[in-house]
Design an enzyme around this catalytic site. Structure first.
Site, PDB file in Angstrom:
ATOM      1  N   THR A 196       0.818  -1.360  -0.085  1.00  0.00           N
ATOM      2  CA  THR A 196      -0.062  -0.048   0.055  1.00  0.00           C
ATOM      3  C   THR A 196       1.052   1.177  -0.176  1.00  0.00           C
ATOM      4  O   THR A 196       2.094   1.249   0.625  1.00  0.00           O
ATOM      5  CB  THR A 196      -1.008  -0.153   1.412  1.00  0.00           C
ATOM      6  OG1 THR A 196      -1.782  -1.012   1.180  1.00  0.00           O
ATOM      7  CG2 THR A 196      -1.636   1.134   1.522  1.00  0.00           C
ATOM      8  N   ARG A 202     -14.852  -5.759  -1.202  1.00  0.00           N
ATOM      9  CA  ARG A 202     -14.361  -5.055   0.122  1.00  0.00           C
ATOM     10  C   ARG A 202     -13.986  -3.821   0.161  1.00  0.00           C
ATOM     11  O   ARG A 202     -13.056  -3.437  -0.806  1.00  0.00           O
ATOM     12  CB  ARG A 202     -13.228  -6.285   0.618  1.00  0.00           C
ATOM     13  CG  ARG A 202     -12.815  -5.915   1.944  1.00  0.00           C
ATOM     14  CD  ARG A 202     -11.303  -5.535   1.806  1.00  0.00           C
ATOM     15  NE  ARG A 202     -10.643  -5.666   3.152  1.00  0.00           N
ATOM     16  CZ  ARG A 202      -9.418  -4.987   3.159  1.00  0.00           C
ATOM     17  NH1 ARG A 202      -8.714  -4.641   2.121  1.00  0.00           N
ATOM     18  NH2 ARG A 202      -8.776  -4.980   4.461  1.00  0.00           N
ATOM     19  N   VAL A 203     -13.960  -3.217   1.033  1.00  0.00           N
ATOM     20  CA  VAL A 203     -13.719  -1.589   1.323  1.00  0.00           C
ATOM     21  C   VAL A 203     -12.375  -1.597   2.502  1.00  0.00           C
ATOM     22  O   VAL A 203     -12.684  -2.156   3.391  1.00  0.00           O
ATOM     23  CB  VAL A 203     -14.550  -0.795   1.318  1.00  0.00           C
ATOM     24  CG1 VAL A 203     -13.858   0.748   1.737  1.00  0.00           C
ATOM     25  CG2 VAL A 203     -15.295  -0.514   0.184  1.00  0.00           C
ATOM     26  N   THR A 228      -1.066   1.586   7.135  1.00  0.00           N
ATOM     27  CA  THR A 228      -0.742   0.548   6.189  1.00  0.00           C
ATOM     28  C   THR A 228      -0.516  -0.578   7.154  1.00  0.00           C
ATOM     29  O   THR A 228       0.021  -0.818   7.996  1.00  0.00           O
ATOM     30  CB  THR A 228       0.342   0.677   5.283  1.00  0.00           C
ATOM     31  OG1 THR A 228       0.884  -0.680   4.761  1.00  0.00           O
ATOM     32  CG2 THR A 228       1.902   1.022   6.122  1.00  0.00           C
ATOM     33  N   GLY A 229      -1.533  -1.697   6.731  1.00  0.00           N
ATOM     34  CA  GLY A 229      -1.689  -2.847   7.517  1.00  0.00           C
ATOM     35  C   GLY A 229      -2.940  -3.564   7.349  1.00  0.00           C
ATOM     36  O   GLY A 229      -3.476  -3.357   6.371  1.00  0.00           O
ATOM     37  N   GLY A 235      -6.271  -3.922   7.518  1.00  0.00           N
ATOM     38  CA  GLY A 235      -7.305  -2.970   7.493  1.00  0.00           C
ATOM     39  C   GLY A 235      -8.451  -3.041   8.427  1.00  0.00           C
ATOM     40  O   GLY A 235      -8.974  -2.084   9.235  1.00  0.00           O
TER      41      GLY A 235
HETATM   42  N1  ASP Z   1      -4.417  -1.402   4.892  1.00  0.00           N
HETATM   43  C1  ASP Z   1      -4.829  -1.974   3.647  1.00  0.00           C
HETATM   44  C2  ASP Z   1      -5.817  -3.161   3.641  1.00  0.00           C
HETATM   45  O1  ASP Z   1      -6.501  -3.599   4.756  1.00  0.00           O
HETATM   46  C3  ASP Z   1      -3.728  -2.862   3.244  1.00  0.00           C
HETATM   47  C4  ASP Z   1      -2.193  -2.396   3.533  1.00  0.00           C
HETATM   48  O2  ASP Z   1      -2.166  -1.313   3.870  1.00  0.00           O
HETATM   49  O3  ASP Z   1      -1.218  -3.151   3.264  1.00  0.00           O
HETATM   50  O4  ASP Z   1      -6.591  -3.259   2.442  1.00  0.00           O
END
Ligand code: ASP
Length: 361
Positions: free
Chosen positions: A213, A241-242, A264-265, A267
């Protein structure tokens, strides 16, 4: 300060000056605020083995180019929103990240993209989610913010809005990379879910690991903070999916009174914890400093709620202080600080939750 590996600080005065030409630009107001920008290219399963050296080099080059594009905009007295859109567009064009071209695939083998941008001065925000065929979802999110009375438009509606606004829609093939197809197939096979003709199915569990991301926080000469995030989400996500990235207060937030942030992680956790809004609230209502608030959310609150390996965050306040934190094995990140020093980095975790503080004052 604890960091994953030695930061390389490069004085880029000369390089950037060459890039943007002599300052100032016409119509520029007197400089008031320091300028700075921080970006990320995802936190997650990023290890020296999963990201070999040649790939690390490519990632760092892409981060550097994105930083240069965002920072040159700030030097030209463009707004922080403009700078973030430009930096993120650059990363969306690269197949190395999970955003735009190169995004991960849904369970049905499609690319669906989410993005959000927020203006810390007005608290205006725009986002798009589960959108297909749009090369730069962050630019479309900015259009939603600027040219519509709404905050979020999703799916087909977002594509219709894109067409109305003069965006060119591109075929699915633009986004597809073999790497992402292989990741999806590998994951499905591992989990015994592989079968030909996946189309039409939705799976709400068994999301893949995250990384790639992209996000940005910028501070412009007028002292305004903006933040933006763009993602393809998680491998094997259900169609429709959101993510948190598209949702203000979860994966993306900006408020001049406190800070700008891009997460980022995984979600779901950022959404349940309203993670970015919570960082801002700690600063606004409890008077916590930037570093303390970010450290608490990423290293304590997120870890106690969901465990380690769940995510990271970039953040900056109106002084240009920058904080980068992650509890995952690694994170791609870069910044140009208020003194014009640039760093682009693939950071590997040392310790349980590295937090990097860059003083902007
Ligand atoms: N946060 C993003 C999601 O859940 C993924 C990411 O940040 O790597 O889609």
């Amino acid at each position: 300060m604890q960091i994953g590996s030695t930061l390389r600080l490069v004085a880029i005065g000369a390089g950037i000056a060459a890039l943007v030409g002599a300052m100032p630009v016409s119509g520029a107001r007197a400089a008031r605020s320091p300028i700075a920008i921080v970006i990320h290219g995802g936190a997650g399963s990023i290890t020296p083995t999963s990201v070999p050296r040649p790939v690390q080099k490519q990632v760092r080059l892409a981060l550097k180019q994105a930083l240069e594009s965002g920072y040159s905009a700030l030097r030209n007295n463009r707004s922080s929103v403009y700078a973030c859109v430009h930096a993120i567009e650059h990363l969306e064009s690269s197949p190395l990240f999970d955003a735009g071209r190169g995004a991960v695939l849904t369970h049905t083998g499609a690319v669906q993209l989410d993005a959000a941008i927020m203006n810390g001065k007005t608290l205006n925000a725009g986002s798009v989610a589960a959108v297909q065929h749009v090369m730069h979802p962050i630019a479309l999110a900015e259009k939603v913010m600027r040219d519509s009375p709404y905050e979020m438009i999703v799916g087909r509606g977002a594509e219709m809005f894109a067409l109305e606004q003069g965006f060119r829609l591109v075929p699915d093939s633009y986004f597809y990379t073999k790497r992402r197809w292989r990741s999806l197939m590998r994951l499905l096979k591992q989990r015994g879910e592989y079968r030909p003709g996946l189309i039409g199915s939705t799976k709400w569990e068994n999301l893949g690991k995250t990384s790639g991301t992209v996000g940005c926080v910028a501070l412009d000469r007028a002292g305004n903070i903006a933040a933006g995030t763009s993602t393809g989400g998680l491998t094997n996500k259900p169609f429709g999916r959101v993510s948190d990235s598209a949702q203000v207060g979860d994966g993306t937030y900006a408020n001049n009174a406190t800070l700008g942030e891009s997460g980022t992680g995984i979600g779901a956790y950022y959404i349940r914890l309203n993670l970015t809004k919570d960082v801002s609230d700690l600063m606004q209502y409890r008077g916590w400093g930037l570093e303390k608030a970010v450290r608490y959310e990423i290293c304590d609150r997120l870890v106690s709620y969901a465990g380690a390996n769940t995510g990271g965050l970039i953040a900056m306040d109106r002084h240009g202080d920058i904080v980068i934190a992650f509890n995952t094995p690694g994170m791609f990140m870069g910044y140009v600080d208020t003194k014009g020093r640039m760093s682009d980095e693939v950071m590997f975790r040392k310790g349980s939750c590295p937090v990097t503080f860059i003083n902007g004052r």
